[in-house]
Write an enzyme that holds these catalytic residues in place. Structure first.
Site, PDB file in Angstrom:
ATOM      1  N   HIS A 149      37.308  21.796  85.538  1.00 34.86           N
ATOM      2  CA  HIS A 149      36.096  21.127  86.383  1.00 34.86           C
ATOM      3  C   HIS A 149      35.079  20.467  85.520  1.00 34.86           C
ATOM      4  O   HIS A 149      35.147  20.820  84.254  1.00 34.86           O
ATOM      5  CB  HIS A 149      35.568  22.388  87.261  1.00 34.86           C
ATOM      6  CG  HIS A 149      34.861  23.517  86.332  1.00 34.86           C
ATOM      7  ND1 HIS A 149      33.622  23.224  85.764  1.00 34.86           N
ATOM      8  CD2 HIS A 149      35.499  24.751  86.002  1.00 34.86           C
ATOM      9  CE1 HIS A 149      33.545  24.493  85.081  1.00 34.86           C
ATOM     10  NE2 HIS A 149      34.543  25.324  85.338  1.00 34.86           N
ATOM     11  N   CYS A 184      37.771  28.786  81.903  1.00 35.27           N
ATOM     12  CA  CYS A 184      38.109  27.304  82.665  1.00 35.27           C
ATOM     13  C   CYS A 184      38.216  26.287  81.527  1.00 35.27           C
ATOM     14  O   CYS A 184      37.739  26.354  80.546  1.00 35.27           O
ATOM     15  CB  CYS A 184      37.086  27.307  83.554  1.00 35.27           C
ATOM     16  SG  CYS A 184      37.415  27.932  85.346  1.00 35.27           S
TER      17      CYS A 184
END
Length: 199
Positions: A159, A174
């Site tokens: 992301h 992440c």
């Protein structure tokens, strides 16, 4: 004398014309100029390079944890690379081969974020849901994770996010990418796109 010059000029023109290739044999080259974006703390090294707009074919991504870089391929051709920020100490990013299993353009984390009081004032940044106390009337606000592309069932994905020190891990696990690059990747990478994460 004038006639001799005219004949000489005509001969030179014929010679030049004979040297030209027929139009059907001339190969047209398309030069794609990469979009370069500089990291905040460097005037020499780009944060990412992207030249995949309009390139056809299937997409795959390789994340190299040792380099803290992502390499994006389309139809087996490298169309871009980017610095990323993966899991820092205590929040490792898993290695292996994954596939994008979910895409949400405007996702918020349900685990990491901030705690605000009843008036909306931040009382704790870098909070973890279920770990840090929420004051009466307050609430937990999940961190923004734009252009979310899920890779694991336990919440690891790619992301848009801050890359404070290009080349160094900084996330909770992440894979953070520059906003402008990940928005391009989100557009061209459907659910099912393979993503390899290597040590």
């Amino acid at each position: 004398m004038k006639t001799a010059r005219l004949l000489l000029a005509s001969a030179a023109l014929v010679t030049l014309s004979a040297c030209q290739l027929p139009v059907s044999l001339v190969r047209q080259e398309v030069i794609r100029k990469p979009l370069l974006v500089q990291p905040a703390d460097s005037s020499n090294s780009p944060l990412y390079v992207w030249h995949g707009a309009g390139q056809p074919g299937p997409v795959r991504v390789t994340i190299d944890l040792s380099q803290q870089r992502a390499y994006i391929f389309r139809n087996q051709e490298n169309v871009g690379w980017s610095y990323v920020a993966t899991g820092r100490s205590g929040y490792s990013t898993p290695t292996g081969t994954f596939r994008i299993s979910e895409k949400i353009a405007n996702k918020r984390s349900n685990k990491y974020g901030t705690i605000v009081d009843a008036n909306g004032n931040t009382v704790r940044s870098n909070a973890t849901a279920g770990v840090h106390r929420i004051p009466a009337g307050g609430r937990f606000v999940g961190a923004k994770m734009p252009y979310w592309m899920r890779l694991t069932s336990n919440g690891v994905g790619m992301h848009a996010g801050n890359i404070p020190h290009p080349g160094s891990p900084a996330s909770h696990g992440c894979i953070r990418m520059p906003y402008n690059l990940v928005s391009q990747l989100y557009t061209i990478a459907p659910v099912g796109t393979p993503v390899s994460i290597v040590p």
